[in-house]
Design a protein around this motif. Structure first.
Motif, short mmCIF file in Angstrom:
data_model
loop_
_atom_site.label_atom_id
_atom_site.label_comp_id
_atom_site.label_asym_id
_atom_site.label_seq_id
_atom_site.Cartn_x
_atom_site.Cartn_y
_atom_site.Cartn_z
N TYR A 54 0.81 -1.21 0.00
CA TYR A 54 0.00 0.00 0.00
C TYR A 54 0.84 1.27 0.00
O TYR A 54 0.37 2.33 -0.41
N ASP A 55 2.06 1.19 0.48
CA ASP A 55 2.95 2.34 0.53
C ASP A 55 4.20 2.00 -0.30
O ASP A 55 4.93 1.07 0.03
N ASN A 56 4.43 2.72 -1.36
CA ASN A 56 5.61 2.50 -2.20
C ASN A 56 5.73 1.05 -2.67
O ASN A 56 6.76 0.39 -2.48
N PRO A 57 4.67 0.50 -3.28
CA PRO A 57 4.72 -0.90 -3.72
C PRO A 57 5.63 -1.08 -4.92
O PRO A 57 6.00 -0.12 -5.61
N VAL A 58 5.96 -2.34 -5.19
CA VAL A 58 6.77 -2.71 -6.35
C VAL A 58 5.92 -3.57 -7.27
O VAL A 58 5.39 -4.60 -6.86
N TYR A 59 5.77 -3.13 -8.52
CA TYR A 59 5.00 -3.88 -9.51
C TYR A 59 5.95 -4.47 -10.53
O TYR A 59 6.81 -3.78 -11.08
N LEU A 60 5.80 -5.78 -10.79
CA LEU A 60 6.63 -6.48 -11.76
C LEU A 60 5.75 -6.94 -12.92
O LEU A 60 4.64 -7.44 -12.71
N ARG A 61 6.26 -6.80 -14.12
CA ARG A 61 5.48 -7.09 -15.32
C ARG A 61 5.37 -8.58 -15.62
O ARG A 61 4.57 -8.98 -16.44
N GLY A 62 6.18 -9.40 -14.96
CA GLY A 62 6.07 -10.83 -15.14
C GLY A 62 7.01 -11.42 -16.16
O GLY A 62 6.88 -12.60 -16.52
N GLU A 63 8.00 -10.63 -16.64
CA GLU A 63 8.95 -11.16 -17.60
C GLU A 63 9.79 -12.29 -17.04
O GLU A 63 10.37 -13.08 -17.80
N ASP A 64 9.86 -12.39 -15.70
CA ASP A 64 10.64 -13.44 -15.07
C ASP A 64 9.88 -14.75 -14.98
O ASP A 64 10.36 -15.73 -14.39
N GLY A 65 8.67 -14.80 -15.51
CA GLY A 65 7.88 -16.03 -15.48
C GLY A 65 6.97 -16.13 -14.27
O GLY A 65 6.20 -17.10 -14.15
N GLY A 66 7.05 -15.16 -13.36
CA GLY A 66 6.24 -15.21 -12.15
C GLY A 66 4.87 -14.59 -12.29
O GLY A 66 4.09 -14.59 -11.34
N GLY A 67 4.54 -14.08 -13.48
CA GLY A 67 3.25 -13.43 -13.67
C GLY A 67 3.30 -11.98 -13.22
O GLY A 67 4.10 -11.61 -12.36
N PRO A 68 2.44 -11.12 -13.78
CA PRO A 68 2.44 -9.71 -13.39
C PRO A 68 1.79 -9.48 -12.04
O PRO A 68 0.90 -10.22 -11.64
N GLY A 69 2.25 -8.46 -11.34
CA GLY A 69 1.60 -8.10 -10.08
C GLY A 69 2.51 -7.37 -9.13
O GLY A 69 3.72 -7.26 -9.35
N HIS A 70 1.92 -6.84 -8.08
CA HIS A 70 2.67 -6.23 -6.99
C HIS A 70 3.28 -7.37 -6.16
O HIS A 70 2.59 -8.34 -5.83
#
Length: 491
Positions: free
Chosen positions: A161-177
């Protein structure tokens, strides 16, 4: 300065607990407490050498400097958990030693559970179901989503909720915070929701066994030893495995009591050897929403959601509930104190309460009147009033046909009305352009093989645990007494 975290939030009696501690003191030790009717000191470790460690930097360079998304990877010290320790929730309190330190601070008690320099963990029994057929599931994924990794002397604000990190999923883990389970943050939610309820359970004579969300996620056979599962307080984040196992449990005749709300609102995906999770939510990263609509919302249809309304699990949803916050930003905020308008007072849930529903021409009573039972967050079901003025679930939002509304409180006004937000906790105008049902906190029950009771409010365990309302206490007893043995009929 001292802080730390556990390597895993549950351990079997007789097993090994790993603690990861950072301190600028030359030595430290750990006091262990069990949370029950009282906070009981059960052990104190020998002194350990202290070392100072830094948090991993935030990938976006926030001034707070800490990342909520990765393992903080501090070295660990192992502690043997005695085989004799009872199942329960325990605190590890980290104490600094050496020059200028208070080597022996006062022992903690029930009023000092909350704070920094401590973490909690669960001791599970070696033989599940031997002590009790009731399983208390601590909502640990939700705890980690909100954990800011603050320290007493430093506000890091590193969370989903504060300064989250969002990853696009290029590492195979799927997109998400992404949120790591391996970082410090102290004890907050446990002290508010769980501690008073656990104390009440024990002094009321209810034997209970405990698990974490991760235990349920990992172990498909976990629920086979139990007749009743408890969800308590704020239980927002669920994996698909958790949900599948609870739904299968109910279909097989098991019972669930949701003394909680905002329940099963977001789906999570466990990654990195179950040391972290991702969830494609609608939380902003800086001034932007990385992905809208967020696809890990349970209720919206695919492809812009999971397509599995939480109502089919709980009977209710935050979608038709509400959230309360004070104008000054304090938590948990001002709440309605009118309680639940009682319906179907003859139902077994109300046995012994003396409450009336007004059907005989008398006064319609309110359960929990005068208390903040209508919680910080509450859930509801789409409903309508029949010709007799009785609220009935419409099923339009996925609530099961057998769901019986036992208590209802119209949320007028709603402090946070997501139906009128352009973006909010569920991207409202994207999800549902118009209001499909009045907003109301809703208590009810339904059958789907076993029986599911839902309190519809986060603050049920607080009101019950503090014995602030005799009716709430009696209803809780009725639910526990009836559902602690599997039944497949009635409701």
């Amino acid at each position: 300065m001292i802080e730390g975290y556990v390597g895993r939030e549950s351990v079997t009696a007789g097993g090994i607990l790993a603690l990861h501690v950072s301190t600028d003191a030359p030595i430290y030790r750990v006091r262990f407490y069990r949370l029950g009717n009282e906070l009981e000191l059960v052990r104190e470790s020998v002194w350990q050498p202290g070392t100072l460690h830094s948090p991993p930097p935030h990938p976006d360079g926030h001034p707070a400097g800490a990342s909520p998304a990765v393992d903080w990877n501090w070295p660990s010290v192992e502690f043997s958990i005695p085989d004799s320790w009872r199942t329960g929730i325990y605190l590890a309190h980290f104490i600094e030693g050496g020059p200028g330190c208070e080597d022996s601070p006062p022992v903690l008690d029930g009023s000092t559970i909350e704070g920094f320099e401590r973490e909690f963990f669960i001791v599970r029994p070696r033989q599940p179901g031997k002590l009790s057929r009731i399983l208390y599931k601590k909502s640990t994924f939700t705890r980690h989503a909100y954990n800011r990794s603050d320290r007493r002397d430093e506000e890091r604000a590193a969370s989903l909720y504060d300064n989250p990190v969002y990853l696009r999923g290029e590492d195979g883990g799927g997109p998400g915070h992404q949120v790591s389970l391996h970082r410090p943050g102290g004890v907050i939610d446990l002290a508010y929701w769980d501690a008073p309820f656990i104390s009440w359970l024990e002094r009321s004579g209810y034997a209970v066994e405990y698990c974490t969300d991760l235990d349920l996620h990992e172990n498909p056979a976990l629920l086979t030893g139990y007749d009743l599962v408890l969800s308590v307080g704020h239980d927002e984040y669920w994996s698909q495995a958790m949900r599948t196992q609870v739904e299968d449990f109910v279909r097989a005749g098991g019972n669930v009591a949701f003394f909680s709300a905002n329940t099963c609102w977001w789906r999570i995906h466990s990654i990195d050897g179950n040391s972290a999770f991702r969830s494609d939510t609608d939380h902003r990263v800086g001034d932007e929403y990385p992905h809208l609509p967020a696809t890990d919302q349970w209720w919206p249809p695919e492809p812009h959601g999971v397509g599995a309304p939480e109502n089919t699990l709980t009977g209710v949803s935050f979608r038709n509930g509400g959230m309360w916050a004070s104008s000054d930003g304090s938590w948990p905020g001002d709440r309605p104190r009118a309680g639940y308008s009682v319906q179907h007072a003859e139902h077994w849930v109300f046995e012994g309460t003396g409450l009336r529903d007004g059907s005989n021409g008398g006064i319609q009573d309110a359960l929990g009147a005068g208390t903040p039972l209508i919680g910080y967050e509450c859930d509801g079901a789409a409903f309508f009033y029949d010709a007799q003025g009785v609220a009935r679930a419409s099923g339009a939002d996925g609530t099961p046909d057998s769901f019986l509304i036992l208590g209802i409180h119209l949320l007028q006004p709603v402090h946070h009305d997501f139906h009128r937000f352009k973006h909010g906790h569920w991207n409202c105008t994207v999800r549902e352009p118009s209001i499909t049902s009045p907003r109301a906190a809703t208590m009810g029950v339904f059958t789907a093989g076993g029986t599911v009771f839902t309190a519809g409010t986060t603050d049920w365990p607080v009101v019950c645990g503090r014995e602030a309302d005799a009716g709430v206490v009696r209803v809780t007893r009725n639910v526990l007494d009836r559902l602690s043995v599997r039944i497949t009929t009635g409701g």
